[in-house]
Design a protein around this motif. Structure first.
Motif, short mmCIF file in Angstrom:
data_model
loop_
_atom_site.label_atom_id
_atom_site.label_comp_id
_atom_site.label_asym_id
_atom_site.label_seq_id
_atom_site.Cartn_x
_atom_site.Cartn_y
_atom_site.Cartn_z
N TYR A 171 -26.26 66.03 81.33
CA TYR A 171 -27.29 66.96 81.76
C TYR A 171 -28.68 66.40 81.45
CZ TYR A 171 -23.46 70.37 81.71
OH TYR A 171 -22.28 71.02 81.93
N ALA A 172 -29.64 66.74 82.28
CA ALA A 172 -31.05 66.53 81.94
C ALA A 172 -31.48 67.71 81.09
CB ALA A 172 -31.90 66.44 83.20
N ALA A 173 -32.13 67.42 79.97
CA ALA A 173 -32.51 68.49 79.05
C ALA A 173 -33.88 68.19 78.46
CB ALA A 173 -31.46 68.64 77.95
N VAL A 174 -34.48 69.21 77.84
CA VAL A 174 -35.82 69.11 77.28
C VAL A 174 -35.74 69.07 75.77
CG1 VAL A 174 -38.06 70.23 77.08
CG2 VAL A 174 -36.82 70.34 79.22
N ASP A 175 -36.42 68.07 75.21
CA ASP A 175 -36.64 68.03 73.77
C ASP A 175 -37.94 68.77 73.50
OD1 ASP A 175 -37.05 67.51 71.13
OD2 ASP A 175 -37.10 65.33 71.30
N THR A 176 -37.85 70.04 73.15
CA THR A 176 -39.04 70.87 73.01
C THR A 176 -39.91 70.48 71.83
OG1 THR A 176 -37.76 72.50 71.75
CG2 THR A 176 -37.93 72.83 74.14
N SER A 177 -39.38 69.66 70.93
CA SER A 177 -40.17 69.25 69.77
C SER A 177 -41.11 68.09 70.07
CB SER A 177 -39.25 68.86 68.61
OG SER A 177 -38.50 67.70 68.95
N SER A 178 -40.92 67.43 71.22
CA SER A 178 -41.75 66.28 71.55
C SER A 178 -43.11 66.74 72.07
CB SER A 178 -41.06 65.41 72.61
OG SER A 178 -41.90 64.36 73.02
N SER A 179 -44.15 66.05 71.63
CA SER A 179 -45.50 66.38 72.08
C SER A 179 -45.93 65.57 73.30
CB SER A 179 -46.50 66.12 70.93
OG SER A 179 -46.44 64.75 70.53
N ASN A 180 -45.08 64.64 73.75
CA ASN A 180 -45.40 63.75 74.86
C ASN A 180 -44.56 64.12 76.07
OD1 ASN A 180 -45.83 61.65 76.65
ND2 ASN A 180 -45.85 60.08 75.07
N ALA A 181 -45.20 64.47 77.19
CA ALA A 181 -44.46 64.87 78.39
C ALA A 181 -43.55 63.76 78.89
CB ALA A 181 -45.44 65.28 79.49
N ASP A 182 -43.93 62.48 78.65
CA ASP A 182 -43.10 61.36 79.10
C ASP A 182 -41.80 61.27 78.33
OD1 ASP A 182 -44.91 60.58 81.01
OD2 ASP A 182 -45.96 59.18 79.68
N ASP A 183 -41.79 61.75 77.07
CA ASP A 183 -40.62 61.59 76.21
C ASP A 183 -39.79 62.85 76.08
OD1 ASP A 183 -41.48 59.01 75.73
OD2 ASP A 183 -42.63 59.58 73.95
N ARG A 184 -40.17 63.92 76.73
CA ARG A 184 -39.46 65.19 76.53
C ARG A 184 -38.10 65.24 77.22
NH1 ARG A 184 -44.91 68.66 77.46
NH2 ARG A 184 -45.59 68.74 75.28
N LEU A 185 -37.96 64.51 78.31
CA LEU A 185 -36.70 64.55 79.04
C LEU A 185 -35.68 63.64 78.36
CD1 LEU A 185 -35.49 65.80 81.68
CD2 LEU A 185 -35.88 63.56 82.72
N VAL A 186 -34.51 64.19 78.08
CA VAL A 186 -33.42 63.42 77.50
C VAL A 186 -32.16 63.66 78.33
CG1 VAL A 186 -34.32 63.45 75.15
CG2 VAL A 186 -32.81 65.28 75.90
N ALA A 187 -31.18 62.79 78.16
CA ALA A 187 -29.87 62.96 78.79
C ALA A 187 -28.90 63.41 77.70
CB ALA A 187 -29.41 61.66 79.42
N VAL A 188 -28.27 64.56 77.91
CA VAL A 188 -27.31 65.08 76.93
C VAL A 188 -25.93 65.11 77.56
CG1 VAL A 188 -26.73 66.99 75.41
CG2 VAL A 188 -29.13 66.49 75.89
N LYS A 189 -25.00 64.45 76.92
CA LYS A 189 -23.64 64.39 77.45
C LYS A 189 -22.70 65.27 76.63
CE LYS A 189 -20.06 61.29 79.15
NZ LYS A 189 -19.75 59.91 79.54
N VAL A 190 -22.01 66.15 77.31
CA VAL A 190 -20.97 66.98 76.70
C VAL A 190 -19.65 66.26 76.89
CG1 VAL A 190 -19.75 69.16 76.82
CG2 VAL A 190 -22.23 69.12 77.07
N LEU A 191 -18.98 65.95 75.79
CA LEU A 191 -17.78 65.13 75.84
C LEU A 191 -16.53 65.99 76.03
CD1 LEU A 191 -18.61 62.70 72.91
CD2 LEU A 191 -18.81 62.24 75.35
N ARG A 192 -15.85 65.77 77.14
CA ARG A 192 -14.56 66.41 77.42
C ARG A 192 -13.63 65.32 77.93
NH1 ARG A 192 -15.43 71.95 77.44
NH2 ARG A 192 -17.56 72.64 77.88
N SER A 193 -12.65 64.97 77.12
CA SER A 193 -11.83 63.82 77.47
C SER A 193 -10.45 63.96 76.85
CB SER A 193 -12.51 62.54 76.97
OG SER A 193 -11.68 61.42 77.12
N PRO A 194 -9.40 63.48 77.53
CA PRO A 194 -8.06 63.53 76.95
C PRO A 194 -7.96 62.78 75.61
CG PRO A 194 -7.94 63.01 79.29
CD PRO A 194 -9.39 62.94 78.90
N GLU A 195 -8.82 61.80 75.41
CA GLU A 195 -8.79 61.05 74.15
C GLU A 195 -9.15 61.91 72.94
OE1 GLU A 195 -9.00 58.10 77.34
OE2 GLU A 195 -10.15 59.91 76.92
N LEU A 196 -9.77 63.07 73.19
CA LEU A 196 -10.15 63.95 72.09
C LEU A 196 -9.08 64.99 71.77
CD1 LEU A 196 -13.90 64.61 73.05
CD2 LEU A 196 -12.97 62.94 71.43
#
Length: 523
Positions: A46-71
């Protein structure tokens, strides 16, 4: 101009960010979720927002939710914690590493820097084999990335072209959080699996070297190094060392051949790989005064220039309001969720009386009879039956498509709902696309849909290697592409039977938006 609320922030987001599905989370850990970046065999990104960042360029992060048979195995989570901790300490120049993670969450997740680019599989599919400059830059970058992983005790285990992101600064190795089980990779991943991994062996550095050789061979020739066929056929060629490197620059063939050796003890180390590739580059550039092998920083700077033409689309600014739950659609303007939530509470709590007064009714509503309630239930049931489903099996026929209107960028595509009796046949030979489409009967009126550029696409045969079929046990495609790639093929390719998933109901007569496509095929 009125000042911006302190509860609003500006975020630079991808222009083609896919919307969220109804059951997607609105928050993951401390991050506010905006949309979908992609979905793979080990989870959703997912594209997500790091609300603690003060820089608009750095606020967007990629967050992966892990769902896998290996788990699903008992000791998976301690191992996941160890792997993510080690992965977070890897040098990030060529590897996508976690910024933060929570292996104890349900489901576990990790946040990574957002990187824009194009998957190597898509790049080669559309353009063919890489030129010698880009190929050497790729081979060196991947070897350095794998070396960085191994130095922290992390073997990748499932390196493949779809897990490599090309940006303007070179290649980045993705999908490192979970070492995929070899049994799960034997289908579409047989080409990239070493013989020992195919037999069930663990992920090891020598197996990564094999995968490096297979990826470089594919990138340099535009073909699968062990040819098309069923996974069992490919594995037999892998085990016997029967690969084809015609079209690969001659200087690279010796080191790639050694990397593809069936015997892991005979494969080169990554240090040898990097030295051999740099030597080829120096030979190619001897007349231009190439720096010596010891001047690695200068060599890396020169090789990095090869990627300057690979420019991702510019991100666009969006203002995100922090209060309340985010919508399941990507925001395109400021979201006023507090007022919406309050109105919903009033409507639910106040019933019909509240609805009448909110809409301006001046008289009190009388009691509702049982008969009226039954009629309302019947009307609601009839309405639900009339609504089109979110997922349909359809036929796309290039010959039925209309010419796009001049100057119109967002094009709609004509589809026809279809159905067939029985399960998709397997192991009975590969039909032509026309013969396959004739097995399906029309099951409704044709419709129009817009295929989102970043729609998730799993193709079976119309993609990179037409001689091969990429299928799971249910006859569904497994080769990952995007909506843009699908539209490219739809412009000229064969008739296709696919399952499409819509984002939601369209407003009025507007075409619905497609967020997922899976090709259905037989073999």
């Amino acid at each position: 101009m009125s000042p911006r609320s302190p509860r609003e922030i500006s975020v630079l987001v991808p222009p083609d960010l896919a919307p969220l599905y109804p059951d997607d989370p609105s928050r993951i850990g401390p991050y506010l979720v905006l949309g979908r970046l992609g979905q793979g065999s080990s989870g959703t990104v997912y594209a997500a927002v790091d609300t603690s960042s003060s820089n608009a360029d750095d606020r967007l992060v990629a967050v992966k939710v892990l769902r896998s048979p290996e788990l699903d195995v008992p000791d998976a989570y301690p191992e996941l914690t160890r792997r993510l901790r080690n992965l977070s300490m890897v040098e990030p120049e060529r590897v996508v590493v976690p910024l933060t993670f929570d292996a104890d969450a349900e489901p576990p997740w990790l946040a990574m820097p957002y990187l824009a680019g194009e998957r190597l599989s898509h790049y080669v599919t559309k353009r063919g084999g890489l030129g010698i400059g880009k190929l050497i830059a790729l081979a060196t970058g991947l070897a350095e990335g794998l070396s960085a992983l191994h130095s922290r005790g992390v073997a990748h285990g499932s390196l493949r072209p779809s897990g490599i992101l090309l940006g303007s600064d070179g290649p980045h190795i993705m999908e490192c959080a979970i070492a995929a089980d070899s049994e799960r990779l034997r289908g579409s991943g047989a080409t990239w699996l070493s013989p020992e991994r195919y037999r069930g062996g663990a992920a090891t550095p020598t197996a990564d070297v094999f995968a490096w050789g297979a990826v470089v061979a594919f990138a340099g020739t535009g073909r699968l190094p062990f040819g098309p066929g069923e996974p069992e056929e490919i594995s037999q060629r892998v085990a016997s060392g029967s690969f084809e490197l015609d079209g690969l620059p001659k200087g690279l063939r010796p080191v790639v051949s050694r990397a593809l050796d069936p015997n892991p003890d005979l494969r080169p180390s990554l240090r040898e790989v990097i030295g051999a590739v740099i030597a080829v580059w120096q030979t190619e550039n001897a007349e231009d005064g190439a720096p010596s092998p010891g001047d690695r920083e200068e060599i890396n700077r020169i090789l990095e220039r090869e990627w300057h033409g690979v420019e991702p689309p510019a991100r666009v600014p969006e203002v995100i309001r922090l209060e309340g739950r985010m919508s399941n659609r990507r925001p395109t303007r400021t979201l006023f969720m507090v007022g919406t939530a309050a109105m919903a509470t009033v409507l639910i709590g106040g019933g019909i009386w509240g609805l009448t007064h909110l809409l301006g009714g001046g008289t009190e509503a009388g009691p509702v009879s049982d008969e009226s309630e039954e009629e309302l239930e019947e009307q609601e049931s009839a309405k639900e039956e009339e609504e089109e489903p979110l997922t349909l099996t359809v036929r796309f026929d290039p010959s039925e498509q209309e010419e796009p209107e001049p100057g119109v960028e967002e094009r709609s595509w004509i589809y026809t709902p279809v159905t067939r009796e029985g399960e998709i046949p397997r192991n009975q030979g590969i039909p032509s696309h026309d013969a396959w489409s004739e097995q399906w009967e029309e099951d409704g009126e044709p419709g129009e849909a817009i295929i989102l550029p970043d729609a998730e696409v799993l193709c079976a045969r119309f993609c990179a290697a037409p001689e091969h079929v990429f299928l799971d046990e249910e006859g569904r495609g497994t080769w990952e592409l995007t909506g843009n790639d699908f539209v490219d093929y739809l412009s000229w390719g064969p008739v296709m039977i696919v399952e499409i998933t819509f984002a939601e109901e369209a407003e009025g007569d507007e075409p619905r938006e497609v967020v997922q496509v899976t090709e259905l095929f037989a073999d």
